[in-house]
Design an enzyme around this catalytic site. Structure first.
Site, mmCIF file in Angstrom:
data_model
loop_
_atom_site.group_PDB
_atom_site.id
_atom_site.type_symbol
_atom_site.label_atom_id
_atom_site.label_comp_id
_atom_site.label_asym_id
_atom_site.label_seq_id
_atom_site.Cartn_x
_atom_site.Cartn_y
_atom_site.Cartn_z
ATOM 1 N N HIS A 181 -42.435 10.582 -34.967
ATOM 2 C CA HIS A 181 -42.098 11.425 -34.110
ATOM 3 C C HIS A 181 -41.167 12.467 -34.337
ATOM 4 O O HIS A 181 -40.063 11.637 -34.725
ATOM 5 C CB HIS A 181 -42.098 10.891 -32.709
HETATM 6 CA CA CA Z 1 -44.959 13.862 -36.511
#
Ligand code: CA
Ligand code: ZL4
Ligand code: ZN
Length: 386
Positions: A181
């Protein structure tokens, strides 16, 4: 060369300072700056440098780094050495979240200011109109925070580059295909509507770093904040495959561009989303990873292309060399040129497109699940119209 020509009607710039490729995070650390040497050797062996403007950017100044980072953190990075004892017995931690993931190694500050300098140089070439697509494979270090290191990242070159773009652009779309992320970039622009962040990643709050990036983390919950609905997340399970990944990417990115109408795009091309990555868990091949780059290029907006993760160096280098060829719109032979330096490093696989989807990770992404993710994103985008 192999007849590779400058693209017609647009300019691609390539920003690389070989000084940082020699750096070492330490024995067994997964991050290998040497993968950049391998990338550049393949790019050059194909003659792609003939088709681009090549820049060897200067290091970023400490003042430039402080445009995002807190002064005391930059001062720390600038003066700390491997022999300093930075352990704090009170908090039971090393200073500024350094440690196993983010070690203090010789030349650390030089390394940080070089990759950040390259991203800033690339962003400035875009805002100067000297380039239409600017590439920095040494950048894309998306976890670094304002006042601490995180996940192999010390300086957030992406945030610095986007701040540079925002001097000239009303709206910047940030897209992140690293398997992790893009939390540092998301956090930096959480409260503004001038940057939309969109990360595709493996998501498991308890078990996969950094544990953030759920589908319903979309910005401040207060709808009065301009940042509301401008952080988008595409959480995925293990084993996603080529066709699924490409369709998902297109089904999500196309409506984001249509609704948000960015005037520039930053694409983080972390190569740990490839199959066979030492830290990743997807089954994506190099052509499918590249299809994302090709798709974004088609919007014909000023485009900053960055690296990021990628822990199986031979695959990282092939992916980023192939993606360089897509940026310049050149057809390259699938076999690595015979004169490629370090060719022996690639073993039997002298092709740009080795088979990487040997299902080391079973595919846990059902069609129904991916459809629900696209629906969730579309729901967020509906808030943007008003
Ligand atoms: Ca990513
Ligand atoms: C290593 O072998 O999940 C670091 C890191 C160093 C060498 C010797 C030390 C051994 C794997 C990882 C002990 C290491 C313990 N060495 C590391 C919660 C963790 C705490 C730290 O692609 N330990 C932390 C970060 C992730 C965690 C991923 C991705 C960056 C990017 C953009 C960053 N951290 C557990 C791990 C090794 C190591 C072996 C490692 N660290 C794997 N995953 C992590 O998104 C560039
Ligand atoms: Zn990663």
């Amino acid at each position: 060369n192999n007849g590779i020509k400058k693209p017609k009607g647009y300019t691609v710039s390539y920003h690389a300072n070989p000084e940082m490729e020699q750096m070492h995070f330490g024995q067994k650390h997964p991050m290998k700056p040497w993968r950049l040497t391998l990338t550049n050797k393949i790019v050059m062996a194909y003659g792609m440098h003939e088709a681009m403007d090549i820049y060897i950017p200067r290091a970023a100044s400490s003042q430039e780094l402080k445009d995002f980072h807190r002064g005391d953190y930059i001062d720390f990075l600038q003066r700390v050495t491997p022999s300093d004892n930075t352990w704090d017995p009170d908090s039971q931690t090393y200073a500024y979240n350094t440690g196993d993931d983010c070690p203090i190694f010789d030349g650390l500050y030089n390394y940080c200011s070089l990759y950040a300098g390259a991203s800033l140089d690339a962003a400035r070439k875009l805002t100067n109109h000297q380039s239409n697509i600017a590439i920095n494979w040494s950048g894309g270090l998306h976890h670094a925070k304002k006042n601490e290191a995180s996940g192999f990242c010390y300086i957030n070159d992406i945030v610095l580059a986007i701040l540079q773009l925002l001097l000239h652009h009303p709206r910047v779309l940030y897209i992140d295909i690293d398997v992790h992320h893009g939390d540092g970039v998301e956090q930096a622009f959480w409260s503004t509507d001038r940057v939309m962040t969109l990360s595709f990643h493996k998501y498991n709050r308890a078990e996969f770093f950094p544990g953030t990036g759920a589908l319903d983390d979309t910005g401040p919950l207060n709808n009065a904040s301009p940042g509301a609905h401008h952080s988008l997340n595409v959480p995925l399970h293990d084993g996603i495959e080529d066709a699924q990944y490409i369709k998902l990417f297109e089904d999500v990115v196309k409506p984001c561009v249509r609704q948000y109408k960015p005037t520039a795009i930053v694409l983080q091309c972390g190569a740990d989303s490839l199959g066979g990555d030492r830290l990743g868990c997807f089954n994506v091949n190099i052509k499918a990873h590249g299809a994302c780059v090709a798709f974004v290029k088609k919007f014909n907006l000023p485009l900053l292309v960055l690296g990021g993760g990628g822990y199986t160096p031979r695959n990282v280098a092939k992916a980023w060399a192939y993606e360089t060829s897509l940026c310049i719109g050149a057809e390259v032979h699938p076999n690595l040129p015979a004169h490629t330096p370090f060719l022996e490093h690639f073993g039997n696989e002298k092709t740009l497109f080795p088979k990487l989807d040997f299902t080391r990770y079973e595919n846990k992404n059902s069609r129904v699940y991916l459809e629900s993710v696209v629906m969730g994103i579309m729901e967020q985008l509906r808030y943007l119209q008003g």
